[in-house]
Design a protein around this motif. Structure first.
Motif, PDB file in Angstrom:
ATOM      1  N   CYS A   1      41.576  19.669   8.220  1.00 17.02           N
ATOM      2  CA  CYS A   1      40.521  19.413   9.216  1.00 17.02           C
ATOM      3  C   CYS A   1      39.959  18.001   9.086  1.00 17.02           C
ATOM      4  O   CYS A   1      38.729  17.802   9.067  1.00 17.02           O
ATOM      5  CB  CYS A   1      39.404  20.458   9.103  1.00 17.02           C
ATOM      6  N   ARG A   2      40.854  17.040   8.987  1.00 13.61           N
ATOM      7  CA  ARG A   2      40.420  15.642   8.953  1.00 13.61           C
ATOM      8  C   ARG A   2      39.713  15.302  10.263  1.00 13.61           C
ATOM      9  O   ARG A   2      39.899  15.986  11.286  1.00 13.61           O
ATOM     10  CB  ARG A   2      41.623  14.719   8.756  1.00 13.61           C
ATOM     11  N   PRO A   3      38.920  14.226  10.287  1.00 12.74           N
ATOM     12  CA  PRO A   3      38.201  13.858  11.517  1.00 12.74           C
ATOM     13  C   PRO A   3      39.144  13.721  12.713  1.00 12.74           C
ATOM     14  O   PRO A   3      40.232  13.153  12.599  1.00 12.74           O
ATOM     15  CB  PRO A   3      37.550  12.518  11.148  1.00 12.74           C
ATOM     16  N   VAL A   4      38.707  14.243  13.847  1.00 13.69           N
ATOM     17  CA  VAL A   4      39.549  14.248  15.038  1.00 13.69           C
ATOM     18  C   VAL A   4      39.985  12.837  15.450  1.00 13.69           C
ATOM     19  O   VAL A   4      41.151  12.642  15.809  1.00 13.69           O
ATOM     20  CB  VAL A   4      38.827  14.969  16.198  1.00 13.69           C
ATOM     21  N   PRO A   5      39.100  11.808  15.427  1.00 12.24           N
ATOM     22  CA  PRO A   5      39.563  10.466  15.805  1.00 12.24           C
ATOM     23  C   PRO A   5      40.717   9.966  14.932  1.00 12.24           C
ATOM     24  O   PRO A   5      41.635   9.304  15.434  1.00 12.24           O
ATOM     25  CB  PRO A   5      38.313   9.598  15.615  1.00 12.24           C
ATOM     26  N   MET A   6      40.687  10.281  13.642  1.00  7.00           N
ATOM     27  CA  MET A   6      41.778   9.860  12.769  1.00  7.00           C
ATOM     28  C   MET A   6      43.071  10.580  13.115  1.00  7.00           C
ATOM     29  O   MET A   6      44.148   9.973  13.195  1.00  7.00           O
ATOM     30  CB  MET A   6      41.403  10.118  11.309  1.00  7.00           C
ATOM     31  N   VAL A   7      42.969  11.899  13.354  1.00  7.03           N
ATOM     32  CA  VAL A   7      44.170  12.667  13.722  1.00  7.03           C
ATOM     33  C   VAL A   7      44.677  12.211  15.084  1.00  7.03           C
ATOM     34  O   VAL A   7      45.892  12.195  15.332  1.00  7.03           O
ATOM     35  CB  VAL A   7      43.867  14.174  13.712  1.00  7.03           C
ATOM     36  N   ALA A   8      43.770  11.812  15.967  1.00  4.34           N
ATOM     37  CA  ALA A   8      44.189  11.316  17.285  1.00  4.34           C
ATOM     38  C   ALA A   8      45.053  10.067  17.147  1.00  4.34           C
ATOM     39  O   ALA A   8      46.055   9.906  17.861  1.00  4.34           O
ATOM     40  CB  ALA A   8      42.959  11.020  18.145  1.00  4.34           C
ATOM     41  N   LYS A   9      44.690   9.177  16.225  1.00  2.00           N
ATOM     42  CA  LYS A   9      45.508   7.977  15.992  1.00  2.00           C
ATOM     43  C   LYS A   9      46.879   8.358  15.427  1.00  2.00           C
ATOM     44  O   LYS A   9      47.889   7.727  15.753  1.00  2.00           O
ATOM     45  CB  LYS A   9      44.781   7.037  15.034  1.00  2.00           C
ATOM     46  N   ALA A  10      46.881   9.394  14.597  1.00  2.00           N
ATOM     47  CA  ALA A  10      48.164   9.868  14.073  1.00  2.00           C
ATOM     48  C   ALA A  10      49.040  10.393  15.204  1.00  2.00           C
ATOM     49  O   ALA A  10      50.256  10.136  15.236  1.00  2.00           O
ATOM     50  CB  ALA A  10      47.923  10.951  13.024  1.00  2.00           C
TER      51      ALA A  10
END
Length: 740
Positions: free
Chosen positions: A412-421
């Motif tokens: 459950c990492r921050p959504v903005p970080m996962v979005a960049k992934a």
């Protein structure tokens, strides 16, 4: 030998337990020959060469194998300063002195000599070329001599002379670029690229050298300059020991541009390139620093670590550390204690990815550990971008990307970080589809690393040229567009950064001189292992070599990421919905078609959270693209929410799935409405029995009569069927005598 010498002895960790991002794999190629006088590396033919007083022994290094069998050729006795095979390996050229080169025809053993005409001229070296104008280039202190080989007369014919003052030179066959140093400090350079497209002369330029405190003028040496090819671009790296910097220059057709400097921490530095990753060996410090200069970044990929020796037999892994330059080791089989010495005095680094231990007659191949690099960084989007650019171990990079993506979602990492992934993964897949590399085999990719050329125009069109070579064959040099077509998969992904460097200059690039048919690759990825295992250990080496790119398709994202984590995130449906929406956003931006199951999973998760209103908006605004799978999922959820079922029915009608729509209307009891729909849209192939059974179940004789009448009119010959007869009799029993 062409290569850069390193010094300082040390030992390193053994086996797979050591910590390193770069390693050499046991066993090396043993090239010890009794009576050997020297080792040479011919980068044109990728041959490692050992010479005796009257023999030339060679080993193929591509593909690298420690068990490669040597080939022996006999020559006359004499001094040997340099040895190179012709590109077709039919001739051997041996430099005997600074004024003479001797040639042998391998098939017949015939020999002839080529000498300098003037006593004031001195031969600095030579190399074979696939340039249409000549076969061999001889570098002298007075410039370049370009020769064509004449098979009939067994002589070299001088084609052209380029008069220049030359102190020393550097050349790599991969780039087809030769740099000629001149001047008091040897910092002034003239460059020529001799490829199958012709000869290109680069503009004259000077390298940067810092002034010393003693006001003396340092002089550049050939071991201070490296030509490397990274991502199809040609660079020159220059060591400045005064300022302790490694200057980087990029070559364009009409300009040479300095593109920053990297710090160095050792007076002796060596360079390697593995899978487009730049390795800067800090020899004195006994560590190597990795850079990925795709985006012109000067930040290392990871922390400096020593090179690791892997695969050493267990009995040798207990070798004691060196003490006073000596190390003791228990010997097993053919392994000696000197094999454990890293950065030895006699190590020569051969660009791009080989190390030759001249003293011990060993050749090592350098590898990078993608798993260790990925594990050493917490910047997930950057790691994914780095892994998506890897080609040599595409399958391993792909499995790592899948495992990393699953892990960050489960954590459950921050959504903005996962979005960049997600952006990194989707953009890489989109690019691989546009360039076609997603469907090509790794054999094609590997062949695209060797041949230099310059794109003269945006379209890359050149006129084909032909000539008769010295071996009596007519050689046709195909247009540059053929080579450019082979380069598209690699160069197009760098076009954005290319334009930033120099808007009007065409970059020097490397292209393939051997572009075989693309081999179809298996697009079915292996199922990843557990989350804590970054790489699936069951993936075979053969399977790994079938992938040309680590790009991940939406189908694979669903199967190996979203579906895999969905069962473990039953308590976090809202978070997973947010991640899925970010993936859909990235796919929409890149215009990538998404697997319908991803939409279905999104709908299921929204329904679990009773977010039917949002679901309706996503359907109406086509954030969730219409499909048969999506429609049936909406219909299934319609048992709980009638509006959702209506959305499903509307989607079936929108997709012109007439049979499915009619069937659902009948199942819901709206068989008369279904008949009107069948008539309006001329739906053929419907089963009258379904409508008759529904009408009979309603116990309404008028409806049953209407259904019989409809199919009598709609289907020719219906009145002759058993269905008509049976239900006509039933209708008569219900209402006495009714005319149909």
């Amino acid at each position: 030998m062409s290569g850069k010498a390193s010094s300082s002895q040390s030992t390193t960790g053994f086996g797979s337990g050591g910590l390193s991002h770069v390693y050499i794999q046991h066993q090396p190629l043993h090239c010890s020959i009794r009576g050997s006088r020297g080792l040479f590396y011919d980068d044109g033919t990728k041959l490692l060469i050992s010479t005796t007083s009257n023999q030339v022994i060679s080993w193929k290094t591509v593909p690298f194998s420690p068990f490669a069998n040597p080939t022996t050729d006999s020559i006359s006795e004499g001094p040997i300063l340099a040895v190179r095979f012709s590109l077709d390996e039919k001739l051997i050229a041996v430099q005997r002195s600074n004024s003479e080169i001797q040639f042998w025809l391998r098939e017949t053993g015939e020999a002839f000599n080529q000498k300098c005409k003037s006593e004031s001229e001195s031969i600095l070296g030579f190399f074979w070329t696939d340039c249409p104008l000549c076969d061999i280039v001889v570098i002298k202190n007075s410039g370049l001599d370009l020769y064509a080989f004449d098979l009939v007369s067994k002589t070299l014919i001088l084609v052209e002379t380029r008069k220049l003052n030359v102190s020393w030179y550097v050349y790599t066959h991969e780039s087809r670029l030769v740099l000629l140093a001149s001047g008091m400090q040897c910092k002034t350079f003239n460059g020529f690229q001799l490829s199958s497209a012709g000869i290109i002369r680069l503009p004259k330029f000077e390298m940067v050298i810092a002034k010393s405190e003693a006001n003396s003028k340092p002089v550049l040496a050939d071991e201070d300059v490296f030509i490397v090819t990274i991502y199809g671009r040609i660079y020159c790296l220059q060591i400045d020991r005064i300022s302790m910097l490694l200057h980087c220059y990029r070559f364009y057709r009409d300009a040479v541009v300095q593109q920053g400097s990297l710090p160095i921490y050792s007076s002796k530095v060596a360079i390697s390139v593995v899978d487009n990753v730049l390795l800067v060996h800090q020899v004195d410090a006994k560590v190597v620093i990795l850079y990925d200069i795709f985006s012109d970044s000067q930040t290392p990929i990871s922390a400096p670590l020593p090179v690791l020796l892997r695969g050493l037999p267990r009995s040798n892994s207990l070798t004691s550390q060196s003490n006073g330059g000596e190390s003791e080791s228990s010997e097993t089989s053919n392994t000696n204690d000197h094999e454990t010495i890293i950065y030895g005095d006699d190590w020569k680094f051969l660009v791009p990815d080989l190390i030759c231990d001249v003293a011990n007659k060993l050749l090592w191949k350098i590898h990078i550990d993608l798993e260790a690099i990925a594990a050493s960084s917490s910047e997930v989007p950057s790691v994914l971008e780095f892994l998506q650019r890897r080609k040599l171990e595409a399958n391993k990079a792909k499995q790592l990307c899948l495992a990393i993506t699953r892990t960050v979602i489960l954590e459950c990492r921050p959504v903005p970080m996962v979005a960049k992934a997600m952006d990194a993964i989707v953009s890489s897949y989109s690019l691989s589809i546009k360039t076609g590399s997603f469907f090509k085999g790794i054999k094609v990719e590997r062949s695209l690393t060797g041949v230099p050329n310059v794109n003269s125009t945006g379209s890359g069109t050149d006129v084909p040229t032909s000539r008769t070579d010295g071996l009596g064959k007519s050689i046709k040099y195909e247009s540059n567009s053929r080579y450019n077509s082979g380069l598209v998969n690699r160069s197009s992904s760098y076009s954005a950064s290319d334009s930033e460097d120099n808007g009007s200059s065409e970059p020097l690039k490397t292209i393939s001189d051997n572009t075989p048919e693309a081999q179809p690759s298996s697009l079915q990825s292996q199922p990843p292992g557990p989350i804590n295992n970054l790489v699936n250990p069951n993936v075979s080496e053969q399977q790994e070599t079938q992938l040309a790119t680590p790009a991940i398709s939406p189908d694979e994202m669903y199967k190996f990421v979203f579906a895999a984590v969905e069962e473990e995130m039953v308590e976090e449906p809202s978070y997973l919905v947010a991640i899925l929406l970010e993936f859909l956003r990235s796919a929409n931006v890149e215009k990538v078609k998404v697997h319908p199951n991803i939409y279905v999973l999104t709908i299921q998760l929204l329904a679990c959270s009773d977010r039917y209103a949002e679901l309706g908006l996503f359907i109406i605004n086509k954030i969730l693209e219409p499909s048969k799978e999506v429609a049936f999922q909406l219909l299934e959820l319609g048992r709980e929410n009638l509006q959702t079922r209506k959305l499903g029915l509307d989607m079936l009608r929108q997709l012109s799935l007439h049979h499915d729509y009619v069937l659902l209307l009948v199942q819901d009891g709206y068989y008369l409405e279904a008949l009107r729909y069948v008539r309006k849209h001329k739906v053929t192939g419907v089963r009258p029995l379904l409508f008759l059974e529904a009408a009979f179940a309603s116990n309404d004789s008028q409806h049953l009569a209407a259904v019989l009448r409809f199919f009598s009119d709609f289907i020719p010959g219906f009145q002759s069927t058993t269905d008509f007869c049976a239900y006509h009799r039933v209708l008569g029993e219900m209402n006495g005598t009714i005319t149909v």
